[in-house]
Design a protein around this motif. Structure first.
Motif, PDB file in Angstrom:
ATOM      1  N   UNK A 109      -1.104   2.037  -3.529  1.00  0.00           N
ATOM      2  CA  UNK A 109      -2.121   3.085  -3.565  1.00  0.00           C
ATOM      3  C   UNK A 109      -1.741   4.255  -2.673  1.00  0.00           C
ATOM      4  N   UNK A 110      -2.296   5.418  -2.988  1.00  0.00           N
ATOM      5  CA  UNK A 110      -2.225   6.560  -2.082  1.00  0.00           C
ATOM      6  C   UNK A 110      -3.112   6.305  -0.868  1.00  0.00           C
ATOM      7  N   UNK A 111      -2.769   6.976   0.229  1.00  0.00           N
ATOM      8  CA  UNK A 111      -3.516   6.774   1.469  1.00  0.00           C
ATOM      9  C   UNK A 111      -4.936   7.295   1.393  1.00  0.00           C
ATOM     10  N   UNK A 112      -5.182   8.259   0.495  1.00  0.00           N
ATOM     11  CA  UNK A 112      -6.516   8.822   0.392  1.00  0.00           C
ATOM     12  C   UNK A 112      -7.458   8.053  -0.515  1.00  0.00           C
ATOM     13  N   UNK A 113      -7.033   6.939  -1.047  1.00  0.00           N
ATOM     14  CA  UNK A 113      -7.912   6.132  -1.898  1.00  0.00           C
ATOM     15  C   UNK A 113      -9.087   5.581  -1.090  1.00  0.00           C
ATOM     16  N   UNK A 114     -10.279   5.704  -1.659  1.00  0.00           N
ATOM     17  CA  UNK A 114     -11.464   5.113  -1.033  1.00  0.00           C
ATOM     18  C   UNK A 114     -11.340   3.586  -1.106  1.00  0.00           C
ATOM     19  N   UNK A 115     -11.670   2.914  -0.013  1.00  0.00           N
ATOM     20  CA  UNK A 115     -11.553   1.461   0.036  1.00  0.00           C
ATOM     21  C   UNK A 115     -12.302   0.798  -1.113  1.00  0.00           C
ATOM     22  N   UNK A 136     -17.217   1.216   3.490  1.00  0.00           N
ATOM     23  CA  UNK A 136     -16.218   1.080   2.433  1.00  0.00           C
ATOM     24  C   UNK A 136     -16.416   2.057   1.274  1.00  0.00           C
ATOM     25  N   UNK A 137     -17.580   2.646   1.161  1.00  0.00           N
ATOM     26  CA  UNK A 137     -17.797   3.625   0.109  1.00  0.00           C
ATOM     27  C   UNK A 137     -17.247   4.999   0.428  1.00  0.00           C
ATOM     28  N   UNK A 138     -16.807   5.225   1.658  1.00  0.00           N
ATOM     29  CA  UNK A 138     -16.275   6.535   2.042  1.00  0.00           C
ATOM     30  C   UNK A 138     -14.990   6.475   2.856  1.00  0.00           C
ATOM     31  N   UNK A 139     -14.722   5.371   3.547  1.00  0.00           N
ATOM     32  CA  UNK A 139     -13.480   5.280   4.320  1.00  0.00           C
ATOM     33  C   UNK A 139     -12.276   5.189   3.384  1.00  0.00           C
ATOM     34  N   UNK A 140     -11.122   5.621   3.879  1.00  0.00           N
ATOM     35  CA  UNK A 140      -9.921   5.676   3.058  1.00  0.00           C
ATOM     36  C   UNK A 140      -8.852   4.715   3.592  1.00  0.00           C
ATOM     37  N   UNK A 141      -7.987   4.309   2.699  1.00  0.00           N
ATOM     38  CA  UNK A 141      -6.966   3.320   3.039  1.00  0.00           C
ATOM     39  C   UNK A 141      -6.077   3.802   4.179  1.00  0.00           C
ATOM     40  N   UNK A 142      -5.720   5.080   4.185  1.00  0.00           N
ATOM     41  CA  UNK A 142      -4.883   5.591   5.272  1.00  0.00           C
ATOM     42  C   UNK A 142      -5.542   5.428   6.619  1.00  0.00           C
ATOM     43  N   UNK A 143      -6.839   5.701   6.704  1.00  0.00           N
ATOM     44  CA  UNK A 143      -7.562   5.499   7.952  1.00  0.00           C
ATOM     45  C   UNK A 143      -7.697   4.031   8.302  1.00  0.00           C
TER      46      UNK A 143
END
Length: 470
Positions: A109-115, A136-143
Protein backbone atom coordinates in the motif's frame (compact mmCIF):
# COMPACT_ATOMS: atom_id res chain seq x y z
CA UNK A 1 13.91 32.84 5.95
CA UNK A 2 11.35 33.26 3.12
CA UNK A 3 11.87 31.06 0.08
CA UNK A 4 12.64 32.72 -3.21
CA UNK A 5 9.98 33.02 -5.88
CA UNK A 6 12.09 30.81 -8.16
CA UNK A 7 12.27 28.05 -5.54
CA UNK A 8 8.54 28.24 -4.89
CA UNK A 9 7.91 27.94 -8.61
CA UNK A 10 10.17 24.90 -8.84
CA UNK A 11 8.34 23.14 -6.00
CA UNK A 12 5.00 24.07 -7.51
CA UNK A 13 6.02 22.65 -10.87
CA UNK A 14 6.84 19.28 -9.27
CA UNK A 15 3.48 18.67 -7.56
CA UNK A 16 1.10 20.89 -9.54
CA UNK A 17 -1.85 22.96 -8.36
CA UNK A 18 -3.45 20.12 -6.34
CA UNK A 19 -0.25 19.47 -4.45
CA UNK A 20 0.93 22.99 -3.57
CA UNK A 21 -0.43 25.91 -1.58
CA UNK A 22 0.84 28.88 0.37
CA UNK A 23 -2.66 29.98 1.32
CA UNK A 24 -2.76 30.06 5.11
CA UNK A 25 -6.49 29.43 5.15
CA UNK A 26 -5.95 26.16 3.29
CA UNK A 27 -2.95 25.22 5.41
CA UNK A 28 -4.59 25.94 8.79
CA UNK A 29 -6.52 22.63 9.17
CA UNK A 30 -3.23 20.71 8.93
CA UNK A 31 -1.52 22.63 11.74
CA UNK A 32 -3.57 21.64 14.81
CA UNK A 33 -2.42 18.74 16.98
CA UNK A 34 -5.16 16.28 17.99
CA UNK A 35 -5.12 17.24 21.68
CA UNK A 36 -4.74 20.98 20.98
CA UNK A 37 -1.45 21.14 22.84
CA UNK A 38 0.62 22.21 19.84
CA UNK A 39 -0.22 24.79 17.21
CA UNK A 40 1.95 24.55 14.12
CA UNK A 41 2.98 27.06 11.51
CA UNK A 42 4.52 26.82 8.06
CA UNK A 43 4.54 28.76 4.81
CA UNK A 44 4.02 25.90 2.37
CA UNK A 45 1.85 22.79 2.26
CA UNK A 46 2.93 20.20 -0.31
CA UNK A 47 0.78 17.17 -1.08
CA UNK A 48 2.64 14.95 -3.56
CA UNK A 49 0.74 12.26 -5.46
CA UNK A 50 3.53 9.68 -5.82
CA UNK A 51 6.93 8.61 -4.56
CA UNK A 52 8.84 10.34 -7.36
CA UNK A 53 7.35 13.69 -6.43
CA UNK A 54 8.34 13.14 -2.80
CA UNK A 55 11.89 12.38 -3.93
CA UNK A 56 12.16 15.51 -6.06
CA UNK A 57 10.83 17.72 -3.28
CA UNK A 58 13.22 16.27 -0.69
CA UNK A 59 16.23 16.62 -2.98
CA UNK A 60 15.54 20.33 -3.37
CA UNK A 61 14.88 20.83 0.34
CA UNK A 62 18.09 19.04 1.24
CA UNK A 63 20.12 21.21 -1.15
CA UNK A 64 18.51 24.36 0.24
CA UNK A 65 18.47 23.27 3.93
CA UNK A 66 14.69 23.61 4.15
CA UNK A 67 13.05 21.71 7.06
CA UNK A 68 10.42 19.15 6.04
CA UNK A 69 7.74 17.70 8.33
CA UNK A 70 6.06 14.53 6.96
CA UNK A 71 2.41 14.18 7.92
CA UNK A 72 -0.20 11.46 7.55
CA UNK A 73 -3.66 11.74 9.09
CA UNK A 74 -2.36 14.02 11.87
CA UNK A 75 -4.07 11.95 14.56
CA UNK A 76 -0.99 11.68 16.80
CA UNK A 77 -0.91 12.86 20.40
CA UNK A 78 2.66 14.12 20.76
CA UNK A 79 3.01 16.83 18.13
CA UNK A 80 5.25 14.72 15.92
CA UNK A 81 3.49 15.78 12.70
CA UNK A 82 2.99 19.43 13.65
CA UNK A 83 5.38 21.76 11.77
CA UNK A 84 7.25 24.62 13.38
CA UNK A 85 8.27 26.26 10.12
CA UNK A 86 9.58 24.89 6.84
CA UNK A 87 7.49 22.72 4.53
CA UNK A 88 4.63 20.47 5.60
CA UNK A 89 4.65 17.34 3.43
CA UNK A 90 1.22 15.75 3.70
CA UNK A 91 0.97 12.27 2.14
CA UNK A 92 -2.81 11.92 1.88
CA UNK A 93 -2.72 11.83 -1.94
CA UNK A 94 -0.49 8.72 -1.86
CA UNK A 95 -3.49 6.50 -1.20
CA UNK A 96 -3.36 3.57 -3.61
CA UNK A 97 -3.59 -0.11 -2.76
CA UNK A 98 -0.76 -1.34 -4.95
CA UNK A 99 -1.17 -5.09 -4.67
CA UNK A 100 -2.87 -7.78 -2.61
CA UNK A 101 -1.27 -11.22 -2.74
CA UNK A 102 -3.72 -13.69 -1.23
CA UNK A 103 -1.44 -16.71 -1.30
CA UNK A 104 1.46 -14.82 0.25
CA UNK A 105 -0.99 -13.09 2.63
CA UNK A 106 0.43 -9.62 2.03
CA UNK A 107 -0.88 -6.24 0.94
CA UNK A 108 1.31 -3.52 -0.56
CA UNK A 109 0.00 0.00 0.00
CA UNK A 110 0.88 3.66 -0.31
CA UNK A 111 1.73 5.41 2.93
CA UNK A 112 -1.28 7.70 2.63
CA UNK A 113 -3.81 4.88 2.70
CA UNK A 114 -6.37 5.21 5.48
CA UNK A 115 -6.04 2.31 7.92
CA UNK A 116 -9.72 1.44 7.65
CA UNK A 117 -9.46 1.17 3.86
CA UNK A 118 -6.62 -1.33 4.24
CA UNK A 119 -8.76 -3.34 6.67
CA UNK A 120 -11.70 -3.34 4.26
CA UNK A 121 -9.56 -4.31 1.26
CA UNK A 122 -8.17 -7.26 3.18
CA UNK A 123 -11.66 -8.22 4.32
CA UNK A 124 -12.95 -8.34 0.73
CA UNK A 125 -10.21 -10.87 -0.02
CA UNK A 126 -11.33 -12.94 2.99
CA UNK A 127 -8.19 -11.91 4.88
CA UNK A 128 -7.54 -9.78 7.93
CA UNK A 129 -5.32 -6.82 8.78
CA UNK A 130 -5.39 -6.69 12.59
CA UNK A 131 -4.21 -3.19 13.50
CA UNK A 132 -7.18 -1.50 15.17
CA UNK A 133 -7.21 2.02 16.59
CA UNK A 134 -9.86 4.51 17.64
CA UNK A 135 -8.64 6.77 14.80
CA UNK A 136 -8.67 4.05 12.13
CA UNK A 137 -11.14 5.97 9.99
CA UNK A 138 -8.68 8.84 9.50
CA UNK A 139 -5.15 7.73 10.47
CA UNK A 140 -2.83 6.70 7.65
CA UNK A 141 -0.47 3.77 7.26
CA UNK A 142 2.59 6.02 7.01
CA UNK A 143 1.79 7.57 10.37
CA UNK A 144 1.06 4.14 11.86
CA UNK A 145 4.51 3.06 10.72
CA UNK A 146 6.25 6.25 11.80
CA UNK A 147 4.94 5.81 15.35
CA UNK A 148 5.02 2.00 15.42
CA UNK A 149 1.32 2.02 16.27
CA UNK A 150 -0.13 -0.63 18.55
CA UNK A 151 -3.82 -0.66 19.44
CA UNK A 152 -6.02 -3.30 21.00
CA UNK A 153 -4.75 -6.42 19.19
CA UNK A 154 -1.02 -6.16 19.94
CA UNK A 155 -1.42 -9.03 22.38
CA UNK A 156 -1.99 -11.50 19.56
CA UNK A 157 -0.63 -9.87 16.39
CA UNK A 158 2.00 -7.41 17.55
CA UNK A 159 2.40 -3.74 16.64
CA UNK A 160 3.26 -2.23 13.24
CA UNK A 161 6.86 -3.38 13.50
CA UNK A 162 5.58 -6.95 13.67
CA UNK A 163 3.05 -6.43 10.88
CA UNK A 164 5.50 -5.06 8.29
CA UNK A 165 7.63 -7.01 5.83
CA UNK A 166 8.98 -4.26 3.61
CA UNK A 167 9.12 -0.50 3.11
CA UNK A 168 9.67 2.07 0.42
CA UNK A 169 11.38 5.17 1.81
CA UNK A 170 12.60 8.43 0.32
CA UNK A 171 15.82 9.49 2.02
CA UNK A 172 16.51 13.14 2.87
CA UNK A 173 18.69 13.65 -0.21
CA UNK A 174 15.95 12.39 -2.52
CA UNK A 175 17.22 8.86 -3.05
CA UNK A 176 14.53 6.18 -3.05
CA UNK A 177 15.14 2.99 -1.09
CA UNK A 178 12.99 0.25 -2.56
CA UNK A 179 12.70 -2.25 0.25
CA UNK A 180 9.23 -3.48 -0.70
CA UNK A 181 10.10 -7.13 -0.17
CA UNK A 182 7.23 -9.44 0.72
CA UNK A 183 9.55 -11.91 2.43
CA UNK A 184 9.28 -13.47 5.85
CA UNK A 185 12.86 -14.66 5.70
CA UNK A 186 15.53 -12.30 4.39
CA UNK A 187 18.87 -12.26 6.21
CA UNK A 188 20.80 -9.86 3.99
CA UNK A 189 22.56 -7.56 6.39
CA UNK A 190 20.97 -4.83 8.48
CA UNK A 191 17.18 -4.80 8.44
CA UNK A 192 16.79 -1.15 7.48
CA UNK A 193 13.02 -1.03 7.74
CA UNK A 194 13.23 -1.17 11.52
CA UNK A 195 15.16 2.10 11.58
CA UNK A 196 12.32 3.91 9.84
CA UNK A 197 9.46 2.25 11.75
CA UNK A 198 9.03 4.34 14.88
CA UNK A 199 11.37 7.12 13.69
CA UNK A 200 8.51 9.65 13.32
CA UNK A 201 9.75 10.98 10.01
CA UNK A 202 13.16 12.04 11.31
CA UNK A 203 15.19 9.78 8.99
CA UNK A 204 13.19 9.86 5.76
CA UNK A 205 9.69 9.68 4.34
CA UNK A 206 7.92 6.32 4.21
CA UNK A 207 5.96 6.19 0.95
CA UNK A 208 4.93 2.53 0.73
CA UNK A 209 4.78 -0.66 2.75
CA UNK A 210 4.26 -4.41 2.46
CA UNK A 211 2.03 -5.50 5.33
CA UNK A 212 1.19 -8.94 6.67
CA UNK A 213 -2.33 -10.30 6.41
CA UNK A 214 -3.89 -13.09 8.42
CA UNK A 215 -6.76 -15.55 8.13
CA UNK A 216 -10.02 -13.75 8.81
CA UNK A 217 -11.52 -14.60 12.20
CA UNK A 218 -14.60 -16.75 11.66
CA UNK A 219 -15.80 -16.47 15.25
CA UNK A 220 -15.30 -13.98 18.07
CA UNK A 221 -16.39 -13.74 21.67
CA UNK A 222 -16.18 -10.76 23.98
CA UNK A 223 -16.63 -10.50 27.74
CA UNK A 224 -16.89 -7.66 30.24
CA UNK A 225 -15.72 -8.68 33.71
CA UNK A 226 -15.67 -6.96 37.09
CA UNK A 227 -12.88 -7.35 39.66
CA UNK A 228 -12.05 -5.73 42.96
CA UNK A 229 -8.41 -4.91 42.09
CA UNK A 230 -5.88 -4.67 39.25
CA UNK A 231 -4.13 -7.66 40.79
CA UNK A 232 -7.18 -9.82 40.30
CA UNK A 233 -7.52 -8.59 36.71
CA UNK A 234 -3.94 -9.73 36.13
CA UNK A 235 -4.96 -13.12 37.54
CA UNK A 236 -7.83 -13.19 35.05
CA UNK A 237 -5.45 -12.30 32.22
CA UNK A 238 -2.95 -15.00 33.15
CA UNK A 239 -5.71 -17.61 33.39
CA UNK A 240 -7.24 -16.66 30.04
CA UNK A 241 -3.87 -16.57 28.33
CA UNK A 242 -3.13 -20.09 29.51
CA UNK A 243 -6.64 -21.30 28.71
CA UNK A 244 -7.06 -19.87 25.21
CA UNK A 245 -3.45 -19.41 24.08
CA UNK A 246 -3.17 -17.46 20.85
CA UNK A 247 -6.96 -17.15 20.61
CA UNK A 248 -6.80 -14.40 23.25
CA UNK A 249 -6.42 -11.33 21.04
CA UNK A 250 -7.25 -8.46 23.41
CA UNK A 251 -7.32 -7.79 27.14
CA UNK A 252 -8.13 -4.27 28.34
CA UNK A 253 -8.53 -2.70 31.77
CA UNK A 254 -10.58 0.27 32.98
CA UNK A 255 -11.42 1.71 36.42
CA UNK A 256 -14.84 2.56 37.77
CA UNK A 257 -14.07 6.27 37.47
CA UNK A 258 -13.44 5.81 33.75
CA UNK A 259 -16.70 3.92 33.27
CA UNK A 260 -18.57 6.64 35.18
CA UNK A 261 -17.18 9.25 32.79
CA UNK A 262 -18.29 7.27 29.74
CA UNK A 263 -21.79 6.75 31.15
CA UNK A 264 -21.98 10.46 31.99
CA UNK A 265 -20.71 11.94 28.74
CA UNK A 266 -21.24 9.42 25.92
CA UNK A 267 -24.78 9.09 24.64
CA UNK A 268 -26.14 5.58 24.24
CA UNK A 269 -23.80 3.82 26.68
CA UNK A 270 -25.14 1.69 29.53
CA UNK A 271 -23.61 -0.10 32.48
CA UNK A 272 -23.59 -3.87 31.86
CA UNK A 273 -24.11 -4.50 35.59
CA UNK A 274 -26.74 -3.37 38.06
CA UNK A 275 -24.18 -2.45 40.72
CA UNK A 276 -20.80 -0.70 40.59
CA UNK A 277 -17.45 -2.46 40.91
CA UNK A 278 -13.95 -1.07 41.32
CA UNK A 279 -12.25 -2.41 38.17
CA UNK A 280 -13.31 -3.87 34.84
CA UNK A 281 -11.71 -5.93 32.11
CA UNK A 282 -12.65 -6.28 28.46
CA UNK A 283 -11.37 -9.44 26.79
CA UNK A 284 -11.81 -10.85 23.33
CA UNK A 285 -11.01 -14.22 21.83
CA UNK A 286 -11.21 -15.16 18.18
CA UNK A 287 -10.51 -18.06 15.87
CA UNK A 288 -10.26 -18.60 12.12
CA UNK A 289 -11.93 -22.01 12.55
CA UNK A 290 -15.54 -22.01 11.28
CA UNK A 291 -18.50 -23.36 13.20
CA UNK A 292 -16.96 -22.63 16.58
CA UNK A 293 -19.12 -21.53 19.50
CA UNK A 294 -16.67 -19.27 21.27
CA UNK A 295 -19.37 -17.69 23.43
CA UNK A 296 -19.99 -21.01 25.13
CA UNK A 297 -16.26 -21.68 25.50
CA UNK A 298 -15.72 -18.26 27.04
CA UNK A 299 -18.62 -18.68 29.47
CA UNK A 300 -17.20 -22.03 30.59
CA UNK A 301 -13.75 -20.52 31.06
CA UNK A 302 -15.12 -17.78 33.30
CA UNK A 303 -16.81 -20.08 35.83
CA UNK A 304 -13.65 -21.06 37.78
CA UNK A 305 -12.68 -17.39 38.09
CA UNK A 306 -15.70 -16.73 40.29
CA UNK A 307 -14.71 -19.60 42.57
CA UNK A 308 -11.16 -18.28 42.84
CA UNK A 309 -12.37 -14.77 43.67
CA UNK A 310 -10.73 -13.22 40.61
CA UNK A 311 -13.98 -11.78 39.24
CA UNK A 312 -17.15 -10.58 40.90
CA UNK A 313 -19.38 -10.42 37.84
CA UNK A 314 -19.18 -11.03 34.09
CA UNK A 315 -21.22 -10.76 30.93
CA UNK A 316 -20.46 -12.44 27.61
CA UNK A 317 -21.74 -10.72 24.47
CA UNK A 318 -24.23 -12.92 22.64
CA UNK A 319 -23.96 -11.13 19.31
CA UNK A 320 -21.94 -8.52 17.44
CA UNK A 321 -24.13 -5.65 18.63
CA UNK A 322 -23.56 -6.52 22.28
CA UNK A 323 -19.83 -6.85 21.66
CA UNK A 324 -19.73 -3.42 20.04
CA UNK A 325 -21.53 -1.92 23.04
CA UNK A 326 -18.95 -3.45 25.38
CA UNK A 327 -16.05 -2.16 23.30
CA UNK A 328 -17.67 1.29 23.14
CA UNK A 329 -17.28 1.56 26.91
CA UNK A 330 -13.54 1.14 26.59
CA UNK A 331 -12.96 3.04 23.36
CA UNK A 332 -14.98 6.09 24.44
CA UNK A 333 -12.94 6.69 27.55
CA UNK A 334 -10.53 9.28 26.15
CA UNK A 335 -13.36 11.33 24.68
CA UNK A 336 -15.33 11.11 27.92
CA UNK A 337 -12.38 12.27 29.96
CA UNK A 338 -11.85 15.19 27.59
CA UNK A 339 -15.44 16.32 28.19
CA UNK A 340 -14.98 16.08 31.96
CA UNK A 341 -12.41 18.91 31.96
CA UNK A 342 -8.67 19.22 32.32
CA UNK A 343 -6.54 16.11 32.26
CA UNK A 344 -2.87 15.17 32.12
CA UNK A 345 -2.41 12.08 29.99
CA UNK A 346 0.37 9.53 29.83
CA UNK A 347 1.19 6.61 27.57
CA UNK A 348 3.48 4.32 29.55
CA UNK A 349 4.30 0.64 29.60
CA UNK A 350 5.63 -1.66 32.28
CA UNK A 351 6.03 -5.44 32.43
CA UNK A 352 2.60 -6.98 32.99
CA UNK A 353 3.73 -8.40 36.32
CA UNK A 354 4.41 -4.86 37.63
CA UNK A 355 1.07 -3.28 36.69
CA UNK A 356 -0.69 -3.56 40.09
CA UNK A 357 2.24 -2.13 42.06
CA UNK A 358 2.85 0.61 39.49
CA UNK A 359 -0.78 1.69 39.63
CA UNK A 360 -0.92 1.72 43.42
CA UNK A 361 2.33 3.62 44.02
CA UNK A 362 1.87 6.08 41.16
CA UNK A 363 -1.71 6.89 42.13
CA UNK A 364 -0.63 7.54 45.71
CA UNK A 365 2.25 9.79 44.60
CA UNK A 366 0.05 11.80 42.24
CA UNK A 367 -2.59 12.42 44.90
CA UNK A 368 0.09 13.57 47.35
CA UNK A 369 1.11 16.29 44.90
CA UNK A 370 -2.40 17.24 43.72
CA UNK A 371 -4.91 16.07 46.34
CA UNK A 372 -8.23 15.03 44.90
CA UNK A 373 -6.79 14.04 41.53
CA UNK A 374 -9.01 11.49 39.83
CA UNK A 375 -7.01 8.67 38.29
CA UNK A 376 -8.23 7.18 35.03
CA UNK A 377 -5.73 4.41 34.34
CA UNK A 378 -6.84 2.21 31.48
CA UNK A 379 -5.50 0.44 28.44
CA UNK A 380 -3.93 -2.56 26.87
CA UNK A 381 -2.81 -4.39 30.00
CA UNK A 382 -2.28 -7.61 28.09
CA UNK A 383 0.88 -6.02 26.65
CA UNK A 384 1.64 -3.75 29.63
CA UNK A 385 0.53 -0.47 28.00
CA UNK A 386 -1.31 1.78 30.45
CA UNK A 387 -2.81 5.16 29.61
CA UNK A 388 -2.29 6.69 33.04
CA UNK A 389 -4.54 9.73 32.78
CA UNK A 390 -5.25 12.17 35.58
CA UNK A 391 -8.43 14.27 35.67
CA UNK A 392 -8.62 17.54 37.56
CA UNK A 393 -10.00 17.44 41.10
CA UNK A 394 -13.65 18.38 41.25
CA UNK A 395 -12.79 21.35 43.48
CA UNK A 396 -10.01 22.74 41.24
CA UNK A 397 -10.22 24.89 38.13
CA UNK A 398 -8.82 23.47 34.90
CA UNK A 399 -6.15 26.17 34.46
CA UNK A 400 -4.88 25.72 38.02
CA UNK A 401 -4.75 21.96 37.62
CA UNK A 402 -2.80 22.10 34.37
CA UNK A 403 -0.02 24.14 36.02
CA UNK A 404 0.94 20.78 37.59
CA UNK A 405 1.53 19.19 34.18
CA UNK A 406 5.32 18.94 34.46
CA UNK A 407 5.28 17.77 38.07
CA UNK A 408 2.76 15.03 37.29
CA UNK A 409 4.70 13.97 34.21
CA UNK A 410 7.81 13.62 36.30
CA UNK A 411 6.04 11.41 38.82
CA UNK A 412 4.44 9.10 36.26
CA UNK A 413 7.51 8.76 34.06
CA UNK A 414 9.85 8.24 37.02
CA UNK A 415 7.53 5.51 38.29
CA UNK A 416 7.46 3.86 34.88
CA UNK A 417 11.25 3.86 34.92
CA UNK A 418 11.31 2.47 38.46
CA UNK A 419 9.12 -0.42 37.36
CA UNK A 420 11.35 -1.19 34.36
CA UNK A 421 9.01 0.45 31.87
CA UNK A 422 8.89 3.15 29.21
CA UNK A 423 7.53 6.69 29.21
CA UNK A 424 6.26 6.18 25.65
CA UNK A 425 4.52 2.92 24.81
CA UNK A 426 2.62 3.54 21.57
CA UNK A 427 2.10 7.26 20.97
CA UNK A 428 5.70 8.13 20.15
CA UNK A 429 7.91 10.99 21.33
CA UNK A 430 7.30 13.88 18.95
CA UNK A 431 7.74 17.31 20.51
CA UNK A 432 5.91 16.43 23.69
CA UNK A 433 8.43 14.03 25.19
CA UNK A 434 11.71 15.04 23.58
CA UNK A 435 13.17 16.19 26.92
CA UNK A 436 12.30 12.81 28.41
CA UNK A 437 14.65 11.21 25.90
CA UNK A 438 17.53 12.99 27.61
CA UNK A 439 16.33 11.88 31.03
CA UNK A 440 15.59 8.24 30.31
CA UNK A 441 17.40 7.29 27.11
CA UNK A 442 20.68 9.13 27.55
CA UNK A 443 24.22 7.83 27.31
CA UNK A 444 25.08 5.21 24.72
CA UNK A 445 21.47 4.70 23.63
CA UNK A 446 20.72 8.32 22.79
CA UNK A 447 24.22 8.90 21.38
CA UNK A 448 23.65 5.98 19.02
CA UNK A 449 20.32 7.46 17.90
CA UNK A 450 22.03 10.76 17.13
CA UNK A 451 24.70 8.98 15.09
CA UNK A 452 21.99 7.29 13.05
CA UNK A 453 20.17 10.60 12.58
CA UNK A 454 23.33 12.34 11.37
CA UNK A 455 24.18 9.48 9.03
CA UNK A 456 20.81 9.57 7.28
CA UNK A 457 20.08 13.28 7.60
CA UNK A 458 23.32 15.26 7.94
CA UNK A 459 21.56 18.55 7.19
CA UNK A 460 18.86 17.85 9.79
CA UNK A 461 16.00 18.72 7.47
CA UNK A 462 13.74 15.80 8.41
CA UNK A 463 11.26 16.73 11.13
CA UNK A 464 13.82 18.67 13.17
CA UNK A 465 13.12 19.07 16.88
CA UNK A 466 11.31 15.75 17.13
CA UNK A 467 12.42 12.52 18.90
CA UNK A 468 16.11 13.47 19.27
CA UNK A 469 17.87 16.80 19.66
CA UNK A 470 20.74 17.39 17.25
Amino acid sequence: MPLSAALLQTLHSIVGDKGFTTNQGEIAPYLQESRNRFQGHCDILIRPKNTQEVAEVLAICNDENIPVVPQGGNTGHCGGAVPQGGILLNLSRLNKIRQLDGLNATITVDAGCILQNVQLTADKADLYFPLSLAAEGSCQIGGNLATNAGGIHVLRYGNMRDLTLGLEVVLPDGQIWDGLRALRKDNTGYDLKHLFIGSEGTLGVITGAVLKLFPKPKARACAFVASESPGHLMDVFAYMRDYFGEQLCAFEMMPRFGLDLVLKHITGTTDPFAIAYQWYGVLEISTSRPNTNLQTELEEALHPLFDRGYIQNAVVAQDLMQAEKIWALRESMSEAQKREGGSVKHDISVPVSHIPDFLAETSHAVCNVVPGSRICAFGHVGDGNIHFNISQPETMEKAAFLTNWEALNEIVHEMAEKYEGSFSAEHGVGQLKINEMDRFRGGVELDSMRLIKRAFDPNNIMNPGKVVKI
